[in-house]
Design a protein around this motif. Structure first.
Motif, PDB file in Angstrom:
ATOM      1  N   LEU B 127      35.324  70.287  43.613  1.00 47.75           N
ATOM      2  CA  LEU B 127      34.059  70.921  43.206  1.00 47.75           C
ATOM      3  C   LEU B 127      32.903  70.368  44.048  1.00 47.75           C
ATOM      4  CD1 LEU B 127      35.941  71.221  40.554  1.00 47.75           C
ATOM      5  CD2 LEU B 127      33.778  71.613  39.374  1.00 47.75           C
ATOM      6  N   LEU B 128      32.951  69.079  44.330  1.00 48.70           N
ATOM      7  CA  LEU B 128      31.863  68.484  45.121  1.00 48.70           C
ATOM      8  C   LEU B 128      31.953  68.923  46.580  1.00 48.70           C
ATOM      9  CD1 LEU B 128      31.884  64.986  43.444  1.00 48.70           C
ATOM     10  CD2 LEU B 128      30.190  66.808  43.154  1.00 48.70           C
ATOM     11  N   LEU B 129      33.178  69.100  47.078  1.00 50.80           N
ATOM     12  CA  LEU B 129      33.349  69.683  48.411  1.00 50.80           C
ATOM     13  C   LEU B 129      32.725  71.074  48.446  1.00 50.80           C
ATOM     14  CD1 LEU B 129      34.630  69.733  51.258  1.00 50.80           C
ATOM     15  CD2 LEU B 129      36.771  70.506  50.187  1.00 50.80           C
ATOM     16  N   GLY B 130      32.912  71.820  47.368  1.00 46.80           N
ATOM     17  CA  GLY B 130      32.336  73.161  47.268  1.00 46.80           C
ATOM     18  C   GLY B 130      30.822  73.153  47.200  1.00 46.80           C
ATOM     19  N   ASN B 131      30.250  72.022  46.818  1.00 52.27           N
ATOM     20  CA  ASN B 131      28.784  71.876  46.728  1.00 52.27           C
ATOM     21  C   ASN B 131      28.216  71.248  48.000  1.00 52.27           C
ATOM     22  OD1 ASN B 131      26.285  71.992  45.195  1.00 52.27           O
ATOM     23  ND2 ASN B 131      26.409  69.768  45.011  1.00 52.27           N
ATOM     24  N   HIS B 132      28.976  71.377  49.118  1.00 55.31           N
ATOM     25  CA  HIS B 132      28.621  70.655  50.355  1.00 55.31           C
ATOM     26  C   HIS B 132      27.246  71.040  50.904  1.00 55.31           C
ATOM     27  CE1 HIS B 132      29.966  74.510  51.860  1.00 55.31           C
ATOM     28  NE2 HIS B 132      29.269  74.245  52.958  1.00 55.31           N
ATOM     29  N   ALA B 133      26.769  72.225  50.548  1.00 60.20           N
ATOM     30  CA  ALA B 133      25.490  72.672  51.122  1.00 60.20           C
ATOM     31  C   ALA B 133      24.290  72.115  50.360  1.00 60.20           C
ATOM     32  CB  ALA B 133      25.437  74.206  51.134  1.00 60.20           C
ATOM     33  N   ASP B 134      24.537  71.191  49.412  1.00 56.58           N
ATOM     34  CA  ASP B 134      23.434  70.618  48.641  1.00 56.58           C
ATOM     35  C   ASP B 134      22.373  70.051  49.591  1.00 56.58           C
ATOM     36  OD1 ASP B 134      23.032  69.716  45.558  1.00 56.58           O
ATOM     37  OD2 ASP B 134      22.036  68.348  46.938  1.00 56.58           O
ATOM     38  N   HIS B 136      20.228  67.756  49.349  1.00 47.35           N
ATOM     39  CA  HIS B 136      19.892  66.330  49.328  1.00 47.35           C
ATOM     40  C   HIS B 136      20.999  65.484  49.943  1.00 47.35           C
ATOM     41  CE1 HIS B 136      16.896  67.737  46.398  1.00 47.35           C
ATOM     42  NE2 HIS B 136      16.190  66.731  46.890  1.00 47.35           N
ATOM     43  N   LYS B 137      20.580  64.542  50.776  1.00 48.93           N
ATOM     44  CA  LYS B 137      21.524  63.636  51.400  1.00 48.93           C
ATOM     45  C   LYS B 137      22.260  62.837  50.325  1.00 48.93           C
ATOM     46  CE  LYS B 137      21.563  59.668  54.592  1.00 48.93           C
ATOM     47  NZ  LYS B 137      22.100  58.733  53.608  1.00 48.93           N
ATOM     48  N   MET B 138      21.492  62.361  49.346  1.00 53.09           N
ATOM     49  CA  MET B 138      22.100  61.582  48.271  1.00 53.09           C
ATOM     50  C   MET B 138      21.810  62.248  46.937  1.00 53.09           C
ATOM     51  SD  MET B 138      21.407  57.625  47.216  1.00 53.09           S
ATOM     52  CE  MET B 138      22.810  56.624  47.705  1.00 53.09           C
ATOM     53  N   TYR B 139      22.844  62.441  46.144  1.00 48.20           N
ATOM     54  CA  TYR B 139      22.626  62.973  44.803  1.00 48.20           C
ATOM     55  C   TYR B 139      23.666  62.417  43.843  1.00 48.20           C
ATOM     56  CZ  TYR B 139      26.350  66.463  45.694  1.00 48.20           C
ATOM     57  OH  TYR B 139      27.532  67.078  45.971  1.00 48.20           O
ATOM     58  N   LEU B 140      23.359  62.602  42.554  1.00 46.90           N
ATOM     59  CA  LEU B 140      24.253  62.143  41.499  1.00 46.90           C
ATOM     60  C   LEU B 140      24.707  63.378  40.732  1.00 46.90           C
ATOM     61  CD1 LEU B 140      25.429  59.688  39.902  1.00 46.90           C
ATOM     62  CD2 LEU B 140      23.327  59.692  38.553  1.00 46.90           C
ATOM     63  N   LYS B 149      32.873  63.184  34.553  1.00 43.54           N
ATOM     64  CA  LYS B 149      32.736  62.342  35.743  1.00 43.54           C
ATOM     65  C   LYS B 149      31.279  62.325  36.176  1.00 43.54           C
ATOM     66  CE  LYS B 149      37.302  62.232  36.181  1.00 43.54           C
ATOM     67  NZ  LYS B 149      38.124  61.045  35.978  1.00 43.54           N
ATOM     68  N   TRP B 150      30.791  61.159  36.525  1.00 43.30           N
ATOM     69  CA  TRP B 150      29.491  61.012  37.163  1.00 43.30           C
ATOM     70  C   TRP B 150      29.768  60.467  38.555  1.00 43.30           C
ATOM     71  CZ3 TRP B 150      24.316  61.412  35.098  1.00 43.30           C
ATOM     72  CH2 TRP B 150      24.282  61.999  33.828  1.00 43.30           C
ATOM     73  N   VAL B 151      29.292  61.213  39.570  1.00 45.68           N
ATOM     74  CA  VAL B 151      29.702  60.913  40.937  1.00 45.68           C
ATOM     75  C   VAL B 151      28.479  60.791  41.827  1.00 45.68           C
ATOM     76  CG1 VAL B 151      31.222  61.588  42.816  1.00 45.68           C
ATOM     77  CG2 VAL B 151      31.701  62.408  40.490  1.00 45.68           C
ATOM     78  N   GLN B 152      28.410  59.688  42.557  1.00 49.05           N
ATOM     79  CA  GLN B 152      27.332  59.482  43.508  1.00 49.05           C
ATOM     80  C   GLN B 152      27.809  59.958  44.885  1.00 49.05           C
ATOM     81  OE1 GLN B 152      25.979  55.471  43.131  1.00 49.05           O
ATOM     82  NE2 GLN B 152      23.835  56.102  43.049  1.00 49.05           N
ATOM     83  N   VAL B 153      27.075  60.915  45.446  1.00 48.17           N
ATOM     84  CA  VAL B 153      27.426  61.462  46.756  1.00 48.17           C
ATOM     85  C   VAL B 153      26.332  61.072  47.742  1.00 48.17           C
ATOM     86  CG1 VAL B 153      27.893  63.562  48.090  1.00 48.17           C
ATOM     87  CG2 VAL B 153      28.636  63.416  45.702  1.00 48.17           C
ATOM     88  N   VAL B 159      30.656  57.958  47.060  1.00 46.34           N
ATOM     89  CA  VAL B 159      30.508  56.506  47.262  1.00 46.34           C
ATOM     90  C   VAL B 159      30.763  55.714  45.970  1.00 46.34           C
ATOM     91  CG1 VAL B 159      29.006  56.706  49.258  1.00 46.34           C
ATOM     92  CG2 VAL B 159      27.983  56.655  46.971  1.00 46.34           C
ATOM     93  N   GLY B 160      30.730  56.372  44.838  1.00 47.05           N
ATOM     94  CA  GLY B 160      31.009  55.693  43.577  1.00 47.05           C
ATOM     95  C   GLY B 160      31.075  56.716  42.468  1.00 47.05           C
ATOM     96  N   PHE B 161      31.832  56.390  41.423  1.00 47.44           N
ATOM     97  CA  PHE B 161      31.882  57.327  40.289  1.00 47.44           C
ATOM     98  C   PHE B 161      32.382  56.617  39.048  1.00 47.44           C
ATOM     99  CE2 PHE B 161      36.088  57.524  42.136  1.00 47.44           C
ATOM    100  CZ  PHE B 161      36.951  57.743  41.077  1.00 47.44           C
ATOM    101  N   SER B 162      32.158  57.267  37.943  1.00 44.05           N
ATOM    102  CA  SER B 162      32.500  56.681  36.654  1.00 44.05           C
ATOM    103  C   SER B 162      32.911  57.796  35.689  1.00 44.05           C
ATOM    104  CB  SER B 162      31.273  55.935  36.120  1.00 44.05           C
ATOM    105  OG  SER B 162      31.607  55.090  35.062  1.00 44.05           O
TER     106      SER B 162
END
Lengths: 311, 311
Positions: B127-134, B136-140, B149-153, B159-162
């Protein structure tokens, strides 16, 4: 020895009965799993009389009861006392069961009507009454169990308390959640294990992440080859650490702490407090409930120079 | 329209399949409850082929799969990528199922090997790969569900998740705990209700007291005549608030927040974030998984000038 009264601690899932002498000595005792759920179906009086018969109790021996028997869905409702509730007021609000062949009283529970955090207890107030001789004017008591209670006592009154669903969550997660795969086949907590200690510390340090910590048990099994015993110990440690950490925030107090517990539960919590360097004095829960029921019995049935006759 | 590939999201409890054209359009779709548990018993290939047959898919149509089908106990294990994991690396680590009549690939999950907080995901990375056009360089990203899941991209990498066990705890508590009496007979969360709002705020403000907040649902029923619907809404609010509050502490970030969800779950979480005045951008989860699978399919099966051909 002639019994002076019978005392019963009638909880959600267990029933315990003692015959007590005028000197406060235990003459005989019985216990069973005929807690609230069983008794509500099969009848409270019958269960009580069967156990009294089995102990050859006199037909007119009075009975004092604490716990869930006084719940709305119990034998007869003994309405909650509201906080602040003086412990010595408990026996004065006992309800008498009518239409029985002997005198039977059920002690009330205690409720906090705080709209933000309503809470209830039934039984724990009697253990605290039994701990009346505590040397500290103000103390915080931890009574661990299915629904652990943390109770602030000030000058002989319950001034606030909070229930943590630690034991019930442990059973649910170990038996019915995805974590069951990671704790499979284990039923004894090893409180000396590193995984218990790690769980206690993680739960206490970051109780706000408890639902995330819990999943780490599953991930730890997948990634770190942790065993079912490791997972079981960690699950226990996490929930107990979270309880202690949550109570620390709630009450902002860690001095004059009493752990009111018996048996394995006392050992496990005692270990957890030691791991967190939190000083705690342990009070035996069985003694406390017997003492509390004894104080109420002397009030209701008249004192025979029992050791708590001064209350 | 001729399908170019089939895409499947194969989770723990559900199976979804789409036939996709070269232009990225959905030609046909199927879904069922044949998740991991069912498929592990009755056979993954048979289930997949039955659904492809039902959609009259060509016998040589290639298939791309994400989710639990790649778990150790799934069809074939697709080993986890370790964080930091570049999203564009996912397709390169797909595993091919051998001995089948068509090309079938399963995408890997992502793992965090942090000894203090090991964690795993399977499916969310797609799903996050599918959101690649976001932008923001960094998002949660918050991906709510049984195991939220909470994922830091950061710069296109996880880069991290919980993981928070919100959905599973909700189901366990509503159906199997003492709280079932206080939520009885309800199965639809009313996100406009005061009890949902109170729960969200209490859970968020004091997530460390979650196991105590939970018991207040039972006490609220006993003391404040709250209904089953009130309890149901409060339970949902408390667990979601606790999740958001725990994630706030864990990641220390509430800006550039993405909610990746669909349907009722998206509405409920969206309401919770609004109640907490936390700005969030919602990304549709169905579109995200389709886009992610599409990017991987083009990588693995060759690009036909699809809209993600630039990746």
């Amino acid at each position: 020895m002639t019994p002076y009264y019978a005392a019963a601690d009638w909880g959600t899932s267990s029933f315990r009965l003692w015959l007590v002498s005028t000197e406060g000595q235990i003459i005989a005792e019985r216990s069973s799993d005929q807690g609230l759920a069983v008794a509500a179906a099969s009848g409270f009086e019958q269960i009580l009389e069967d156990h009294l018969d089995a102990l050859s109790a006199p037909k007119d021996l009075p009975v004092i009861i604490c716990g869930m028997a006084g719940a709305r869905q119990g034998w007869r409702e003994a309405p909650y006392l509201a906080v602040p509730a003086a412990l010595t007021d408990i026996s004065g609000h006992a309800v008498e069961i009518e239409g029985t062949s002997r005198r039977i009283y059920i002690l009330p529970g205690v409720a906090s009507h705080d709209p933000e955090a309503p809470d209830v207890m039934r039984g724990e107030e009697t253990l605290l009454l039994g701990n009346h001789a505590d040397p500290h004017k103000m103390y915080l008591a931890c009574l661990p169990g299915t629904h652990s209670k943390w109770v602030q006592v000030d000058d002989g009154a319950i001034v606030g308390f909070s229930t943590f669903m630690t034991g019930e969550l442990f059973a649910l997660l170990a038996n019915h959640s995805i974590l069951k795969h990671a704790v499979a086949g284990h039923s004894q907590i090893q409180r000396e294990s590193r995984h218990f200690a790690d769980g206690v510390k993680a739960g206490y340090s970051n109780p706000e992440e408890i639902t995330s910590h819990l999943f780490s048990i599953r991930a730890g099994q997948l990634l770190q080859d942790r065993t079912g015993q490791d997972g079981y110990d960690r699950l226990s440690g996490l929930l107990i650490g979270c309880e202690i950490g949550g109570a620390r925030v709630r009450f902002g107090q860690t001095e004059n702490l009493r752990l009111v517990a018996s048996g394995q539960l006392a050992s496990i919590y005692d270990t957890a407090f030691a791991l967190l360097d939190i000083p705690v004095t342990t009070v035996d829960a069985r003694n406390a409930v017997l003492d509390g029921l004894g104080i109420a019995a002397r009030r209701l049935f008249g004192s025979h120079a029992g050791r708590d006759g001064d209350l």
